[in-house]
Design an enzyme around this catalytic site. Structure first.
Site, PDB file in Angstrom:
ATOM      1  N   GLU A  14       0.864  -1.187   0.000  1.00 16.63           N
ATOM      2  CA  GLU A  14       0.000   0.000   0.000  1.00 16.63           C
ATOM      3  C   GLU A  14       0.898   1.232   0.000  1.00 16.63           C
ATOM      4  O   GLU A  14       1.554   1.527   0.987  1.00 16.63           O
ATOM      5  CB  GLU A  14      -0.918  -0.037   1.232  1.00 16.63           C
ATOM      6  CG  GLU A  14      -1.692   1.232   1.474  1.00 16.63           C
ATOM      7  CD  GLU A  14      -2.365   1.772   0.228  1.00 16.63           C
ATOM      8  OE1 GLU A  14      -3.261   1.106  -0.292  1.00 16.63           O
ATOM      9  OE2 GLU A  14      -1.966   2.866  -0.228  1.00 16.63           O
ATOM     10  N   LYS A  15       0.902   1.942  -1.136  1.00 14.52           N
ATOM     11  CA  LYS A  15       1.882   3.012  -1.345  1.00 14.52           C
ATOM     12  C   LYS A  15       1.705   4.218  -0.439  1.00 14.52           C
ATOM     13  O   LYS A  15       2.607   5.046  -0.345  1.00 14.52           O
ATOM     14  CB  LYS A  15       1.866   3.448  -2.806  1.00 14.52           C
ATOM     15  CG  LYS A  15       0.568   4.096  -3.244  1.00 14.52           C
ATOM     16  CD  LYS A  15       0.578   4.352  -4.738  1.00 14.52           C
ATOM     17  CE  LYS A  15      -0.790   4.850  -5.181  1.00 14.52           C
ATOM     18  NZ  LYS A  15      -1.080   4.518  -6.550  1.00 14.52           N
ATOM     19  N   HIS A  16       0.570   4.365   0.219  1.00 18.44           N
ATOM     20  CA  HIS A  16       0.351   5.543   1.054  1.00 18.44           C
ATOM     21  C   HIS A  16       0.892   5.406   2.478  1.00 18.44           C
ATOM     22  O   HIS A  16       1.015   6.392   3.189  1.00 18.44           O
ATOM     23  CB  HIS A  16      -1.140   5.866   1.141  1.00 18.44           C
ATOM     24  CG  HIS A  16      -1.724   6.281  -0.161  1.00 18.44           C
ATOM     25  ND1 HIS A  16      -2.323   5.398  -1.015  1.00 18.44           N
ATOM     26  CD2 HIS A  16      -1.779   7.493  -0.766  1.00 18.44           C
ATOM     27  CE1 HIS A  16      -2.727   6.038  -2.095  1.00 18.44           C
ATOM     28  NE2 HIS A  16      -2.409   7.308  -1.983  1.00 18.44           N
ATOM     29  N   HIS A  43       4.567   6.719  -5.348  1.00 19.93           N
ATOM     30  CA  HIS A  43       3.315   7.481  -5.346  1.00 19.93           C
ATOM     31  C   HIS A  43       3.459   8.669  -6.295  1.00 19.93           C
ATOM     32  O   HIS A  43       4.511   9.319  -6.302  1.00 19.93           O
ATOM     33  CB  HIS A  43       3.002   7.976  -3.930  1.00 19.93           C
ATOM     34  CG  HIS A  43       1.659   8.608  -3.820  1.00 19.93           C
ATOM     35  ND1 HIS A  43       1.415   9.880  -4.268  1.00 19.93           N
ATOM     36  CD2 HIS A  43       0.491   8.129  -3.352  1.00 19.93           C
ATOM     37  CE1 HIS A  43       0.132  10.159  -4.060  1.00 19.93           C
ATOM     38  NE2 HIS A  43      -0.448   9.114  -3.504  1.00 19.93           N
ATOM     39  N   HIS A  49      -2.587  14.893  -7.826  1.00 19.35           N
ATOM     40  CA  HIS A  49      -2.467  13.743  -6.919  1.00 19.35           C
ATOM     41  C   HIS A  49      -1.059  13.694  -6.341  1.00 19.35           C
ATOM     42  O   HIS A  49      -0.097  13.443  -7.058  1.00 19.35           O
ATOM     43  CB  HIS A  49      -2.778  12.452  -7.712  1.00 19.35           C
ATOM     44  CG  HIS A  49      -2.788  11.216  -6.873  1.00 19.35           C
ATOM     45  ND1 HIS A  49      -2.706   9.958  -7.422  1.00 19.35           N
ATOM     46  CD2 HIS A  49      -2.879  11.034  -5.519  1.00 19.35           C
ATOM     47  CE1 HIS A  49      -2.749   9.054  -6.447  1.00 19.35           C
ATOM     48  NE2 HIS A  49      -2.848   9.675  -5.289  1.00 19.35           N
ATOM     49  N   CYS A 106      -2.328  12.104   1.666  1.00 16.72           N
ATOM     50  CA  CYS A 106      -2.485  12.191   0.211  1.00 16.72           C
ATOM     51  C   CYS A 106      -3.713  13.048  -0.065  1.00 16.72           C
ATOM     52  O   CYS A 106      -4.760  12.840   0.561  1.00 16.72           O
ATOM     53  CB  CYS A 106      -2.665  10.788  -0.381  1.00 16.72           C
ATOM     54  SG  CYS A 106      -3.202  10.826  -2.112  1.00 16.72           S
ATOM     55  N   HIS A 109      -6.358  10.430  -1.374  1.00 14.13           N
ATOM     56  CA  HIS A 109      -6.647   9.192  -0.628  1.00 14.13           C
ATOM     57  C   HIS A 109      -6.590   9.332   0.877  1.00 14.13           C
ATOM     58  O   HIS A 109      -6.752   8.349   1.598  1.00 14.13           O
ATOM     59  CB  HIS A 109      -5.706   8.083  -1.101  1.00 14.13           C
ATOM     60  CG  HIS A 109      -5.853   7.796  -2.566  1.00 14.13           C
ATOM     61  ND1 HIS A 109      -4.911   8.171  -3.501  1.00 14.13           N
ATOM     62  CD2 HIS A 109      -6.867   7.220  -3.247  1.00 14.13           C
ATOM     63  CE1 HIS A 109      -5.340   7.825  -4.710  1.00 14.13           C
ATOM     64  NE2 HIS A 109      -6.513   7.245  -4.582  1.00 14.13           N
TER      65      HIS A 109
HETATM   66 FE   LIG Z   1      -2.724   8.911  -3.342  1.00 12.09          FE
END
Ligand SMILES: [Fe+2]
Length: 121
Positions: A14-16, A43, A49, A106, A109
């Site tokens: 999960e990149k966040h 990301h 974004h 983010c 997100h």
């Molecule tokens: Fe994001």
């Protein structure tokens, strides 16, 4: 946690999720922590974004609340992905063991967290 406002997960998938690397934790010396977002899966960093900031908190054992140690703002974004890497090195003093918390934000997100135990050598 009071709600599902702050999300978490495995940073490798999960990149966040902020990654906390404790690089040095010797009692009486500066604790050195490397923070990163998107370490395994990059990301985007566009106007539309991007990661806006991340923060590091430390809660010493027996202390009733976390102490904000550092905030890193990422203010440069581009039409195309820029070369900003979402990393920072944070140094601080710790007299006791405790818990490190990282938050990242983010703009699409939302809020993400992770934690790590700080054990002084
Ligand atoms: Fe994001």
């Amino acid at each position: 946690m009071l709600s599902k406002t702050i999300m978490s997960g495995d940073w490798k998938n999960e990149k966040h999720v902020p990654v906390i690397h404790i690089e040095k934790s010797v009692k009486g010396e500066d604790v050195k922590v490397k923070l990163a977002v998107g370490e395994e899966i990059g990301h985007p960093n566009t106007f539309e974004h991007h990661i806006a900031w991340f923060k590091l908190f430390f809660q010493p054992e027996g202390f009733p609340k976390p102490i904000e140690v550092s905030t890193v703002d990422f203010t440069a974004h581009g039409e195309e992905d820029t070369l900003t890497s979402y990393t920072a090195e944070v140094n601080f003093k710790a007299e006791k063991n405790g818990k490190l918390f990282a938050l990242s934000y983010c703009n699409i997100h939302g809020l993400w967290e992770s934690e790590a135990d700080l054990v002084l050598e």
